[in-house]
Enzyme design. Structure first.
Site, PDB file in Angstrom:
ATOM      1  N   GLY A  95       0.785  -1.274  -0.351  1.00  0.00           N
ATOM      2  CA  GLY A  95       0.389  -0.005   0.335  1.00  0.00           C
ATOM      3  C   GLY A  95       0.720   0.993  -0.035  1.00  0.00           C
ATOM      4  O   GLY A  95       2.422   1.524   0.051  1.00  0.00           O
ATOM      5  N   ASP A 131       8.433   5.481   8.337  1.00  0.00           N
ATOM      6  CA  ASP A 131       8.254   6.654   9.017  1.00  0.00           C
ATOM      7  C   ASP A 131       6.896   8.021   8.264  1.00  0.00           C
ATOM      8  O   ASP A 131       6.714   8.765   8.204  1.00  0.00           O
ATOM      9  CB  ASP A 131       9.078   7.341   9.125  1.00  0.00           C
ATOM     10  CG  ASP A 131      10.323   7.837   8.230  1.00  0.00           C
ATOM     11  OD1 ASP A 131      10.103   7.560   6.761  1.00  0.00           O
ATOM     12  OD2 ASP A 131      11.314   7.968   8.512  1.00  0.00           O
ATOM     13  N   ASP A 258       4.663  -4.434  -7.647  1.00  0.00           N
ATOM     14  CA  ASP A 258       4.058  -2.919  -6.745  1.00  0.00           C
ATOM     15  C   ASP A 258       4.818  -2.000  -7.183  1.00  0.00           C
ATOM     16  O   ASP A 258       3.971  -0.928  -7.172  1.00  0.00           O
ATOM     17  CB  ASP A 258       4.096  -3.190  -5.063  1.00  0.00           C
ATOM     18  CG  ASP A 258       5.277  -3.843  -5.131  1.00  0.00           C
ATOM     19  OD1 ASP A 258       5.763  -4.098  -5.141  1.00  0.00           O
ATOM     20  OD2 ASP A 258       5.697  -2.744  -3.734  1.00  0.00           O
ATOM     21  N   ASN A 259       5.473  -1.965  -8.179  1.00  0.00           N
ATOM     22  CA  ASN A 259       5.932  -0.705  -8.802  1.00  0.00           C
ATOM     23  C   ASN A 259       5.732  -0.758 -10.332  1.00  0.00           C
ATOM     24  O   ASN A 259       6.900  -0.546 -11.378  1.00  0.00           O
ATOM     25  CB  ASN A 259       7.412  -1.081  -8.824  1.00  0.00           C
ATOM     26  CG  ASN A 259       8.233  -0.522  -6.913  1.00  0.00           C
ATOM     27  OD1 ASN A 259       7.013   0.162  -5.992  1.00  0.00           O
ATOM     28  ND2 ASN A 259       9.142  -1.160  -5.881  1.00  0.00           N
ATOM     29  N   ASP A 268       7.964   4.523  -9.736  1.00  0.00           N
ATOM     30  CA  ASP A 268       8.862   4.216  -8.756  1.00  0.00           C
ATOM     31  C   ASP A 268       9.790   4.189  -8.811  1.00  0.00           C
ATOM     32  O   ASP A 268      11.289   3.694  -9.046  1.00  0.00           O
ATOM     33  CB  ASP A 268       7.737   3.441  -7.659  1.00  0.00           C
ATOM     34  CG  ASP A 268       7.848   2.935  -6.882  1.00  0.00           C
ATOM     35  OD1 ASP A 268       6.480   4.211  -7.155  1.00  0.00           O
ATOM     36  OD2 ASP A 268       6.689   2.440  -5.863  1.00  0.00           O
TER      37      ASP A 268
HETATM   38  P1  AMP Z   1       9.195   0.525  -2.857  1.00  0.00           P
HETATM   39  O1  AMP Z   1      10.613  -0.437  -2.126  1.00  0.00           O
HETATM   40  O2  AMP Z   1       9.639   1.758  -2.775  1.00  0.00           O
HETATM   41  O3  AMP Z   1       8.710   0.493  -3.651  1.00  0.00           O
HETATM   42  O4  AMP Z   1       8.581   0.426  -1.441  1.00  0.00           O
HETATM   43  C1  AMP Z   1       7.690  -1.123  -0.760  1.00  0.00           C
HETATM   44  C2  AMP Z   1       6.296  -0.193   0.380  1.00  0.00           C
HETATM   45  O5  AMP Z   1       6.937  -0.119   1.318  1.00  0.00           O
HETATM   46  C3  AMP Z   1       5.686   0.401  -0.420  1.00  0.00           C
HETATM   47  O6  AMP Z   1       4.298  -0.256   0.207  1.00  0.00           O
HETATM   48  C4  AMP Z   1       6.228   1.875   0.301  1.00  0.00           C
HETATM   49  O7  AMP Z   1       4.651   2.614   0.680  1.00  0.00           O
HETATM   50  C5  AMP Z   1       6.391   1.422   1.899  1.00  0.00           C
HETATM   51  N1  AMP Z   1       7.260   2.391   1.501  1.00  0.00           N
HETATM   52  C6  AMP Z   1       8.821   2.970   1.334  1.00  0.00           C
HETATM   53  N2  AMP Z   1       9.747   3.199   1.933  1.00  0.00           N
HETATM   54  C7  AMP Z   1       8.306   3.564   3.432  1.00  0.00           C
HETATM   55  C8  AMP Z   1       8.481   5.107   4.247  1.00  0.00           C
HETATM   56  N3  AMP Z   1       9.805   5.300   4.783  1.00  0.00           N
HETATM   57  N4  AMP Z   1       7.395   4.543   5.493  1.00  0.00           N
HETATM   58  C9  AMP Z   1       6.457   3.742   4.939  1.00  0.00           C
HETATM   59  N5  AMP Z   1       5.939   3.499   3.514  1.00  0.00           N
HETATM   60  C10 AMP Z   1       7.436   3.045   2.817  1.00  0.00           C
HETATM   61 MG    MG Z   2       6.991   1.370  -4.342  1.00  0.00          MG
END
Ligand code: AMP
Ligand code: MG
Length: 490
Positions: A95, A131, A258-259, A268
């Site tokens: 999410g 965070d 999810d990306n 992303d």
């Molecule tokens: P990503 O690898 O950046 O696509 O992130 C994977 C998941 O982790 C997604 O659901 C992001 O919204 C969540 N996410 C990544 N970094 C953070 C953060 N600093 N705080 C909250 N959720 C995060």
């Molecule tokens: Mg992502």
């Protein structure tokens, strides 16, 4: 320009559509603003496309909204639920953990809706242990790269503005936090469908598909094949985008489901990287130990992801329809890639025998560790009389033999060297966002100097023309560039 402010123009299309099933699709959430906000950069080009004046975008009111302070406005902001496969493994619910959508604005004569989303504006119910923040470093990379991809003509989420402030986030060290306003036709990912399919909720799968069709493909709403068309569109658009990535040497780094955007746009920007020397095995994400998302693997990983998405359509389509959609990927990918690569070497059309010419060139580049972008740019000047591109290669005999075939192929076309050079320069960029360039801009920005961000934004917006003030970015990367390590930390 539109007379109403951005805040006034914001619609709650997605929000209202799914309001009754709120917790299934999204959670209403108010962002937590960055303290003492200030601009890092505003993107006047994108603002223009959205009908926002440069003055309005740069204003204090906009700064506050875009850094997460919605207190003066009534905006239905929300975070969306999705799941996904990460590194090939089912990860369950993810999410929008740090992205909060403000709504959509209608753009142009046909009122096309574009999502406005704040990335890094505080936690959401999907933040898990995060965070909800994004650090300045990774936000600059996302801001610049999405505009660089747009400048290269590749489908992508866009970035309207970037703000920072005194709020910090703890990563390997304490770093300044930042907020990017991400703009996209859609932020729906493959993972949104997986979220409902794997929680045994075919009704929500259908609702999501219906929403996308209504919003993006309204001519299909009455078509009995609409779900097939939606999946097919995703397969074809993804194939096209990946072919473009491969042609410019872009490595995404985290191609989890999810990306992956349902419209096939690039989404992303994390530990991405553009190839410097041509190395098909290039892995840009230092956390990707197995090289699952290496440069070479991207086309097949996209198909793996499309398979995961297609599985979610099993409640809407027959198995034969799903297989039929997926089967189109390879052809579309190859046809797109070959067309682009033929153009890159100055051919008016791709012929089957050109495969050999293109592959041979890539093999030589890999062997001699030739810079991908610079070689293609230099090749624009190639002619019987000018073969200075030869200097990039170590094995000159091999190059000369290739050049003989190439020259022969060029002579079969009815084009002057000058005409070919001009069209090649429109597809072979002079500037790409190399890691060291982003790093230079980041280090300056962390010291409060945003001029490098501005310079890069300007040149990457139109990377085919040379800019007198950017000559330093027209050559090989400096030695220290190879020591930059990009992880998932952001
Ligand atoms: P990503 O690898 O950046 O696509 O992130 C994977 C998941 O982790 C997604 O659901 C992001 O919204 C969540 N996410 C990544 N970094 C953070 C953060 N600093 N705080 C909250 N959720 C995060
Ligand atoms: Mg992502």
């Amino acid at each position: 320009m539109n007379n109403n402010s951005v805040q006034q123009r914001l619609k709650s299309h997605f929000y209202k559509h799914f309001e009754t099933s709120n917790s299934t699709f999204f959670s209403a959430i108010t962002p937590q603003p960055i303290e003492n906000p200030s601009w890092v950069s505003t993107n006047k080009h994108l603002a223009g496309m959205l009908g926002i004046s440069a003055e309005e975008l740069a204003s204090e009111v906009c700064l506050h909204v875009m850094s997460g302070d919605l207190s003066q406005h009534s905006i239905n902001s929300f975070a969306v639920a999705y799941s996904g496969h990460q590194f090939g493994v089912w990860a369950g619910q993810l999410g929008d953990g740090r992205a909060i959508t403000l709504g959509e604005i209608a753009v142009g004569d046909n009122d096309e809706l574009w999502d406005l989303q704040l990335k890094g504006a505080g936690p959401t119910p999907y933040s898990r242990f995060g965070d909800g923040r994004a650090v300045l470093r990774s936000s600059i990379r996302e801001y610049l790269c999405s505009e660089a991809m747009h400048g290269l003509g590749i489908g992508t989420t866009r970035a309207l503005c970037l703000s920072t402030g005194t709020t910090t986030a703890v990563r390997e060290k304490i770093e300044p936090a930042a907020v990017v306003c991400r703009v996209a036709r859609s932020h729906i990912r493959f993972g949104n469908f997986e979220h409902f399919h794997y929680t045994n909720n075919p009704k929500a799968v259908k609702e999501l598909a219906d929403y996308l069709i209504q919003r993006h493909f309204s001519t299909w709403t009455e078509d009995s094949k609409r779900y097939y068309l939606l999946l097919q569109n995703c397969v074809l658009e993804t194939a096209k985008t990946i072919a473009q990535w491969q042609s410019v040497g872009f490595c995404h780094g985290v191609m989890n489901t999810d990306n992956m955007s349902i419209l096939g746009d690039t989404i992303d920007y994390g530990p991405f990287g553009f190839l410097d020397t041509y190395d098909p095995e290039f892995i840009c994400n230092h956390s990707d130990h197995q090289g699952r998302y290496s440069f070479r693997n991207q086309p097949s990983i996209a198909l793996w992801n499309l398979n995961a998405l297609a599985t979610c359509f099993s409640s809407l389509l027959d198995t034969s329809e799903i297989t039929d959609c997926l089967k189109q990927y390879e052809n579309e990918y190859l046809s797109q890639y070959r067309t682009i690569m033929a153009k890159k070497i100055g051919l008016l059309e791709y012929r089957p025998e050109d495969e050999q010419l293109i592959n041979q060139l890539l093999i030589m580049m890999a062997k001699d560790q030739v810079d991908y972008t610079l070689m293609f740019r230099k090749l624009c000047d190639f002619s019987a009389a000018n073969q200075s591109v030869r200097d990039y290669f170590i094995d000159r005999d091999q190059f000369d033999s290739w050049a003989k075939d190439y020259l022969q192929r060029l002579e079969s076309q009815n084009l002057t060297d000058q005409q070919r050079c001009q069209s090649m320069q429109k597809i072979n960029p002079l500037y790409i966002l190399r890691n060291y360039m982003a790093q230079t801009a980041i280090e300056a920005a962390e010291g409060g100097d945003y001029s490098e961000v501005e310079l890069l934004l300007k040149i990457l917006n139109n990377p085919y023309t040379n800019y007198a003030d950017a000559e330093k970015y027209e050559g090989l990367p400096p030695d220290w560039a190879s020591k930059i390590s990009v992880s998932c930390s952001s």
